[in-house]
Design an enzyme around this catalytic site. Structure first.
Site, short mmCIF file in Angstrom:
data_model
loop_
_atom_site.label_atom_id
_atom_site.label_comp_id
_atom_site.label_asym_id
_atom_site.label_seq_id
_atom_site.Cartn_x
_atom_site.Cartn_y
_atom_site.Cartn_z
N VAL A 16 0.83 -1.21 0.00
CA VAL A 16 0.00 0.00 0.00
C VAL A 16 0.87 1.26 0.00
O VAL A 16 0.66 2.18 -0.80
CB VAL A 16 -0.96 0.01 1.22
CG1 VAL A 16 -1.80 1.28 1.22
CG2 VAL A 16 -1.88 -1.22 1.20
N ARG A 47 11.51 -0.59 7.00
CA ARG A 47 12.27 -1.53 7.81
C ARG A 47 13.57 -1.91 7.11
O ARG A 47 14.58 -2.15 7.74
CB ARG A 47 11.42 -2.78 8.07
CG ARG A 47 11.79 -3.50 9.34
CD ARG A 47 10.75 -4.47 9.80
NE ARG A 47 10.07 -5.15 8.71
CZ ARG A 47 9.10 -6.02 8.88
NH1 ARG A 47 8.70 -6.32 10.09
NH2 ARG A 47 8.52 -6.62 7.86
N ARG A 48 13.50 -1.98 5.77
CA ARG A 48 14.70 -2.39 5.01
C ARG A 48 15.17 -1.22 4.13
O ARG A 48 14.70 -1.05 3.00
CB ARG A 48 14.37 -3.61 4.16
CG ARG A 48 14.34 -4.90 4.99
CD ARG A 48 13.82 -6.07 4.20
NE ARG A 48 12.43 -5.90 3.82
CZ ARG A 48 11.93 -6.21 2.65
NH1 ARG A 48 12.70 -6.69 1.70
NH2 ARG A 48 10.65 -6.03 2.39
N LYS A 106 -6.90 -1.86 10.10
CA LYS A 106 -8.16 -2.30 10.73
C LYS A 106 -7.94 -3.07 12.02
O LYS A 106 -8.72 -2.96 12.96
CB LYS A 106 -9.02 -3.09 9.77
CG LYS A 106 -8.32 -4.22 9.04
CD LYS A 106 -7.75 -3.71 7.75
CE LYS A 106 -6.71 -4.63 7.17
NZ LYS A 106 -6.94 -4.98 5.80
N VAL A 133 -11.38 -0.46 5.77
CA VAL A 133 -12.53 -1.34 5.52
C VAL A 133 -12.87 -1.34 4.03
O VAL A 133 -13.16 -0.30 3.45
CB VAL A 133 -13.77 -0.92 6.33
CG1 VAL A 133 -14.92 -1.86 6.07
CG2 VAL A 133 -13.44 -0.88 7.82
N GLY A 188 -0.85 -9.36 -3.64
CA GLY A 188 -0.81 -8.27 -2.64
C GLY A 188 -2.12 -8.08 -1.89
O GLY A 188 -2.33 -7.06 -1.26
N GLU A 191 -3.00 -10.33 4.11
CA GLU A 191 -2.29 -9.68 5.21
C GLU A 191 -0.89 -10.30 5.33
O GLU A 191 -0.65 -11.40 4.81
CB GLU A 191 -3.06 -9.87 6.52
CG GLU A 191 -4.39 -9.17 6.55
CD GLU A 191 -4.27 -7.67 6.32
OE1 GLU A 191 -3.61 -6.99 7.10
OE2 GLU A 191 -4.84 -7.18 5.33
N LYS A 206 -13.00 -5.56 10.57
CA LYS A 206 -13.78 -4.65 9.73
C LYS A 206 -15.22 -4.59 10.20
O LYS A 206 -15.84 -3.51 10.22
CB LYS A 206 -13.69 -5.08 8.27
CG LYS A 206 -12.30 -4.88 7.68
CD LYS A 206 -12.11 -5.68 6.41
CE LYS A 206 -10.77 -5.37 5.75
NZ LYS A 206 -10.42 -6.33 4.68
N GLY A 305 -5.59 -4.78 -2.50
CA GLY A 305 -4.60 -4.48 -3.55
C GLY A 305 -3.99 -3.10 -3.31
O GLY A 305 -4.63 -2.22 -2.72
N1 LIG Z 1 -2.70 -4.93 0.91
C1 LIG Z 1 -4.00 -4.59 0.92
O1 LIG Z 1 -4.74 -4.93 0.00
C2 LIG Z 1 -4.55 -3.76 2.04
C3 LIG Z 1 -5.85 -3.27 1.90
C4 LIG Z 1 -6.41 -2.48 2.93
C5 LIG Z 1 -5.66 -2.25 4.07
N2 LIG Z 1 -4.41 -2.79 4.19
C6 LIG Z 1 -3.67 -2.48 5.42
O2 LIG Z 1 -2.61 -1.64 5.08
C7 LIG Z 1 -1.51 -1.87 5.97
C8 LIG Z 1 -0.28 -2.20 5.14
O3 LIG Z 1 -0.56 -3.34 4.34
P1 LIG Z 1 0.42 -3.78 3.16
O4 LIG Z 1 -0.36 -4.79 2.37
O5 LIG Z 1 0.99 -2.61 2.49
O6 LIG Z 1 1.52 -4.56 4.00
P2 LIG Z 1 3.05 -4.80 3.61
O7 LIG Z 1 3.54 -5.87 4.49
O8 LIG Z 1 3.20 -4.95 2.13
O9 LIG Z 1 3.72 -3.40 4.02
C9 LIG Z 1 4.02 -3.03 5.32
C10 LIG Z 1 5.41 -2.46 5.30
O10 LIG Z 1 5.72 -1.89 6.57
C11 LIG Z 1 7.09 -2.17 6.83
N3 LIG Z 1 7.34 -2.05 8.26
C12 LIG Z 1 7.11 -2.95 9.23
N4 LIG Z 1 7.48 -2.46 10.41
C13 LIG Z 1 7.95 -1.22 10.20
C14 LIG Z 1 8.49 -0.20 11.03
N5 LIG Z 1 8.62 -0.38 12.35
N6 LIG Z 1 8.87 0.97 10.46
C15 LIG Z 1 8.75 1.14 9.13
N7 LIG Z 1 8.25 0.21 8.29
C16 LIG Z 1 7.86 -0.94 8.82
C17 LIG Z 1 7.32 -3.55 6.26
O11 LIG Z 1 8.69 -3.77 6.02
C18 LIG Z 1 6.48 -3.51 5.00
O12 LIG Z 1 7.22 -3.10 3.88
C19 LIG Z 1 -1.98 -2.97 6.91
O13 LIG Z 1 -2.55 -2.39 8.05
C20 LIG Z 1 -3.06 -3.68 6.10
O14 LIG Z 1 -4.00 -4.33 6.92
C21 LIG Z 1 -3.84 -3.51 3.19
N1 LIG Z 2 -6.12 -8.65 3.43
C1 LIG Z 2 -7.21 -7.76 3.22
C2 LIG Z 2 -6.73 -6.46 2.63
C3 LIG Z 2 -7.82 -5.44 2.47
O1 LIG Z 2 -8.27 -4.97 3.71
C4 LIG Z 2 -8.20 -8.41 2.28
O2 LIG Z 2 -7.85 -9.41 1.65
O3 LIG Z 2 -9.34 -7.95 2.21
NA NA Z 3 -12.92 1.71 2.16
#
Ligand SMILES: NC(=O)c1ccc[n+]([C@@H]2O[C@H](COP(=O)([O-])OP(=O)(O)OC[C@H]3O[C@@H](n4cnc5c(N)ncnc54)[C@H](O)[C@@H]3O)[C@@H](O)[C@H]2O)c1
Ligand SMILES: N[C@@H](CCO)C(=O)O
Ligand code: NA
Length: 429
Positions: A16, A47-48, A106, A133, A188, A191, A206, A305
């Site tokens: 995201v 983190r990286r 969430k 959500v 992607g 979770e 949610k 996504g």
């Molecule tokens: N992927 C989806 O479709 C989606 C949809 C809605 C909500 N979300 C929410 O969005 C958030 C992020 O999801 P994502 O899919 O991008 O996850 P992701 O794992 O791809 O990204 C999270 C990133 O945060 C980094 N990270 C972890 N600890 C850290 C720290 N202490 N400092 C800095 N960076 C740190 C990780 O290295 C990672 O790159 C989550 O809360 C997830 O529930 C994701």
């Molecule tokens: N992992 C969650 C991301 C969106 O919130 C899903 O698949 O719906």
């Molecule tokens: Na929404």
């Protein structure tokens, strides 16, 4: 237009976060015009740090998220790290140091929403989380703002993209569970720990957020009844098909008929193929909202996504930036109704129960008696014999979950019942 930019700190640059950074850069001029001031990416906590991040100035990258949110010149912190800690501390620290917050988290909001809202309000800042959500679908804002003058009675829908993707693949292509989950992860949608998706912790979080906003009541993750989808089998899909149904993981938040309490639950359920939710494919989500004056509303779109979720984050970012410029804040938590959350036993719905029984005279009557004794009325029964054993599929009329649980316990103690192969609720009729 103001020339001094609003400064944004991005926490997390994964699926995201990387899309948020990309859109902030590519749409910079439009965002500035819509907000009334430029928005500048002032720091990116990762983190990286050695990872190459296209389009992001390496000088902005830091591993010290705490120092970034404490800088004091940050207007908006965008938290897309996920999980409880360090996200929770970073968000509260951001409020204390003058920033508003946009989050997609969430899990954190369902666990600590009240405390986070209190921290935002105590510091006169915004906390927005449309992305938390149903991904890109505008749902939080319609519930919180557009429907603020109505009375919401029910929120029902598909709120997890990963599990909808898996169930859809299992149903339409016969794909195996693990194969479909691996694909959802690669795309992607899942979770960081996909257990959150398949065991429905994500959907439950949610549901807690939606129920809280819809019913102006605090609903936490622990208040939500939860069943994951790992036990759904090809046999369940075959049985659903015979009934003209498919299987979806649903989130259902309801106000009791007397208005005095609410329930919130997530579980797999059979729904008729004619129901609009049956045709929600892949990682799409769809949510019905039923209210007194509006009637039935349906919200539909990509539920997961990187880019779709970033769309919701960016929408919040624009709203929060506009609030900053006008010196206002948006609506905070509304929990004044403080309705009790009833247990699952109080929920009334229909059930599809599949039993393995001995294929001999009197068994059907015995089984029917157990249902009658527990006040659960049978709608249909289907029996298939197989080598002295039979499979019995019973579909009930509406009954309470407590009555159904009592029925199943009594059925299990019958000698002629070899096992309860599956119990699934039937919704959407
Ligand atoms: N992927 C989806 O479709 C989606 C949809 C809605 C909500 N979300 C929410 O969005 C958030 C992020 O999801 P994502 O899919 O991008 O996850 P992701 O794992 O791809 O990204 C999270 C990133 O945060 C980094 N990270 C972890 N600890 C850290 C720290 N202490 N400092 C800095 N960076 C740190 C990780 O290295 C990672 O790159 C989550 O809360 C997830 O529930 C994701
Ligand atoms: N992992 C969650 C991301 C969106 O919130 C899903 O698949 O719906
Ligand atoms: Na929404």
């Amino acid at each position: 237009m103001r020339t001094r930019p609003l400064k944004v700190a991005l926490l997390g640059c994964g699926v995201v976060g990387s899309e948020v950074a990309r859109i902030m850069t590519t749409h910079a001029d439009d965002l500035a015009a819509r907000i009334g001031a430029p928005v500048e990416l002032a720091g990116v906590a990762v983190r990286r740090p050695s990872k190459v991040r296209e389009g992001i100035d390496p000088d902005l990258v830091t591993t010290d998220a705490t120092a970034l949110v404490k800088r004091g010149d940050i207007d908006v912190v965008v938290e897309v790290i996920g999980g409880i800690e360090p996200a929770r501390t970073l968000i509260t620290t951001a409020f204390e140091h003058g920033a508003s917050v946009v989050s997609a988290n969430k899990a954190l909001l369902a666990q600590d929403g009240a405390a986070l809202h209190a921290a935002a309000e105590g510091n006169g800042k915004d906390l927005y989380y449309e992305a938390a959500v149903a991904g890109a679908i505008p749902l939080i804002r319609p519930l919180r703002e557009s429907l603020a003058g109505d009375k919401v009675n029910r929120v029902l829908g598909i709120v997890n993209g990963t599990t909808n993707f898996i169930l859809d693949k299992m149903d339409s292509t016969g794909a195996g569970y693990q194969e479909a989950l691996d694909e959802a992860t690669a795309l992607g949608y899942a979770e960081a720990d996909p257990t959150a998706d398949v065991e429905a912790f994500d959907a439950a979080a949610k549901a807690a957020i939606l129920a809280g906003i819809a019913f102006h009541t605090r609903v936490r993750l622990d208040d939500v009844y939860r069943e994951g989808m790992t036990e759904v089998t090809a046999a369940d899909f075959a049985s659903a098909k015979q009934m003209g149904c498919t299987i979806k993981l649903l989130a259902i938040c309801e106000r009791a008929a007397d208005g005095g309490s609410v329930t919130a639950r997530v579980h797999p359920a059979m729904i008729p193929l004619t129901h609009p939710l049956a045709s929600v494919r892949g990682a799409y989500n769809a949510v019905f909202v039923e209210s007194d004056a509006a009637g039935q509303l349906m919200f539909y779109g990509p539920g997961a996504g990187g880019a779709p979720t970033a769309s919701a984050v960016l929408g919040d970012l624009v709203a929060v930036c506009r609030n900053r410029l006008s010196g206002a804040t948006g609506p905070g938590e509304s929990a004044y109704a403080a309705l009790p959350v009833s247990p699952m036993g109080d929920v009334v719905t229909r059930y599809h129960i599949s039993l393995d029984v001995a294929d001999k005279p009197g068994v059907l009557a015995q089984v029917a008696t157990v249902f009658a004794e527990h006040d659960v009325s049978i709608d249909t029964v289907r029996q298939q014999g197989k080598d002295g054993e039979a499979s019995l599929v019973v579909v009930t009329h509406r009954a309470s979950d407590a009555s159904l649980a009592g029925t199943v316990e009594a059925l299990r103690s019958l000698d002629t019942v070899r096992g309860v192969a599956s119990i699934m609720r039937v919704e959407g009729e």
